[in-house]
Design a protein around this motif. Structure first.
Motif, PDB file in Angstrom:
ATOM      1  N   UNK A   8     -64.080   0.133  20.699  1.00 46.94           N
ATOM      2  CA  UNK A   8     -63.917   0.043  22.139  1.00 46.94           C
ATOM      3  C   UNK A   8     -63.066   1.380  22.592  1.00 46.94           C
ATOM      4  N   UNK A   9     -62.014   1.682  22.033  1.00 47.98           N
ATOM      5  CA  UNK A   9     -61.433   3.129  22.303  1.00 47.98           C
ATOM      6  C   UNK A   9     -62.299   4.183  22.213  1.00 47.98           C
ATOM      7  N   UNK A  10     -62.926   4.337  21.027  1.00 47.65           N
ATOM      8  CA  UNK A  10     -63.858   5.500  20.909  1.00 47.65           C
ATOM      9  C   UNK A  10     -64.813   5.435  22.083  1.00 47.65           C
ATOM     10  N   UNK A  11     -65.435   4.411  22.216  1.00 52.83           N
ATOM     11  CA  UNK A  11     -66.514   4.299  23.449  1.00 52.83           C
ATOM     12  C   UNK A  11     -65.879   4.720  24.792  1.00 52.83           C
ATOM     13  N   UNK A  12     -64.560   4.399  24.997  1.00 54.63           N
ATOM     14  CA  UNK A  12     -63.783   4.506  26.084  1.00 54.63           C
ATOM     15  C   UNK A  12     -63.570   6.133  26.305  1.00 54.63           C
ATOM     16  N   UNK A  13     -63.310   6.580  25.228  1.00 56.16           N
ATOM     17  CA  UNK A  13     -62.932   8.116  25.296  1.00 56.16           C
ATOM     18  C   UNK A  13     -64.445   9.029  25.323  1.00 56.16           C
ATOM     19  N   UNK A  14     -65.527   8.461  24.839  1.00 62.13           N
ATOM     20  CA  UNK A  14     -66.650   9.159  24.799  1.00 62.13           C
ATOM     21  C   UNK A  14     -67.129   9.215  26.411  1.00 62.13           C
ATOM     22  N   UNK A  15     -67.285   8.126  26.812  1.00 60.68           N
ATOM     23  CA  UNK A  15     -67.921   7.820  28.024  1.00 60.68           C
ATOM     24  C   UNK A  15     -66.981   7.710  29.249  1.00 60.68           C
ATOM     25  N   UNK A  16     -65.979   7.516  29.104  1.00 58.01           N
ATOM     26  CA  UNK A  16     -65.095   7.312  30.338  1.00 58.01           C
ATOM     27  C   UNK A  16     -65.083   6.081  31.083  1.00 58.01           C
ATOM     28  N   UNK A  17     -63.965   5.645  31.759  1.00 57.72           N
ATOM     29  CA  UNK A  17     -64.227   4.303  32.208  1.00 57.72           C
ATOM     30  C   UNK A  17     -64.843   4.214  33.541  1.00 57.72           C
ATOM     31  N   UNK A  18     -65.524   5.058  34.095  1.00 55.39           N
ATOM     32  CA  UNK A  18     -66.316   4.790  35.245  1.00 55.39           C
ATOM     33  C   UNK A  18     -67.962   4.890  34.720  1.00 55.39           C
ATOM     34  N   UNK A  19     -68.189   5.405  33.370  1.00 59.74           N
ATOM     35  CA  UNK A  19     -69.564   5.149  32.972  1.00 59.74           C
ATOM     36  C   UNK A  19     -69.884   3.835  32.242  1.00 59.74           C
ATOM     37  N   UNK A  20     -68.838   3.268  31.616  1.00 59.11           N
ATOM     38  CA  UNK A  20     -68.986   2.068  31.124  1.00 59.11           C
ATOM     39  C   UNK A  20     -69.840   0.833  31.800  1.00 59.11           C
ATOM     40  N   UNK A  21     -69.171   0.746  33.094  1.00 63.51           N
ATOM     41  CA  UNK A  21     -70.208  -0.431  33.640  1.00 63.51           C
ATOM     42  C   UNK A  21     -71.590  -0.345  34.057  1.00 63.51           C
ATOM     43  N   UNK A  22     -71.891   1.085  34.117  1.00 66.26           N
ATOM     44  CA  UNK A  22     -73.199   1.591  34.130  1.00 66.26           C
ATOM     45  C   UNK A  22     -73.889   1.168  32.889  1.00 66.26           C
ATOM     46  N   UNK A  23     -73.203   1.672  31.870  1.00 66.32           N
ATOM     47  CA  UNK A  23     -73.963   1.459  30.444  1.00 66.32           C
ATOM     48  C   UNK A  23     -73.954  -0.156  30.022  1.00 66.32           C
ATOM     49  N   UNK A  24     -73.187  -1.045  30.475  1.00 69.11           N
ATOM     50  CA  UNK A  24     -73.243  -2.345  29.995  1.00 69.11           C
ATOM     51  C   UNK A  24     -74.430  -2.911  31.049  1.00 69.11           C
ATOM     52  N   UNK A  25     -74.710  -2.379  32.229  1.00 67.16           N
ATOM     53  CA  UNK A  25     -75.687  -2.942  33.086  1.00 67.16           C
ATOM     54  C   UNK A  25     -77.133  -2.523  32.630  1.00 67.16           C
ATOM     55  N   UNK A  26     -77.248  -1.444  31.964  1.00 62.61           N
ATOM     56  CA  UNK A  26     -78.432  -1.086  31.422  1.00 62.61           C
ATOM     57  C   UNK A  26     -78.763  -1.993  30.058  1.00 62.61           C
ATOM     58  N   UNK A  27     -77.486  -2.295  29.269  1.00 67.84           N
ATOM     59  CA  UNK A  27     -77.787  -2.819  28.335  1.00 67.84           C
ATOM     60  C   UNK A  27     -78.052  -4.466  28.549  1.00 67.84           C
ATOM     61  N   UNK A  28     -77.506  -4.990  29.525  1.00 75.76           N
ATOM     62  CA  UNK A  28     -77.862  -6.271  30.196  1.00 75.76           C
ATOM     63  C   UNK A  28     -79.249  -6.376  30.393  1.00 75.76           C
ATOM     64  N   UNK A  29     -79.793  -5.338  31.101  1.00 77.63           N
ATOM     65  CA  UNK A  29     -80.976  -5.124  31.673  1.00 77.63           C
ATOM     66  C   UNK A  29     -82.013  -5.270  30.410  1.00 77.63           C
ATOM     67  N   UNK A  30     -81.724  -4.720  29.492  1.00 78.37           N
ATOM     68  CA  UNK A  30     -82.640  -4.489  28.094  1.00 78.37           C
ATOM     69  C   UNK A  30     -82.550  -5.851  27.498  1.00 78.37           C
TER      70      UNK A  30
END
Length: 63
Positions: free
Chosen positions: A13-35
């Motif tokens: 989780x920490x690595x993902x937070x560092x790579x994508x930043x806090x603002x991008x994570x909700x967008x990524x999770x939304x896309x994952x949920x749609x998939x």
């Protein structure tokens, strides 16, 4: 959960937070949920078609 402990999960989780930043994570999770939702809908469609075919086969054998 898949043999992953709490420490490993926190590191991931920490690595993902560092790579994508806090603002991008909700967008990524939304896309994952749609998939995931799309995959489930597809699987349900296949199951429904299989049940229809079984029902038609059973009705055809009765005649």
């Amino acid at each position: 959960m898949f043999g992953i402990g709490t420490q490993e999960l926190l590191i991931i989780v920490l690595i993902i937070l560092i790579l994508f930043g806090g603002k991008k994570i909700p967008e990524l999770m939304k896309g994952l949920g749609k998939g995931v939702r799309s995959f489930k809908d597809g699987m349900n469609g296949i199951e429904n078609e299989a049940k229809k075919e079984e029902k038609q086969d059973a009705e055809g054998k009765k005649d």
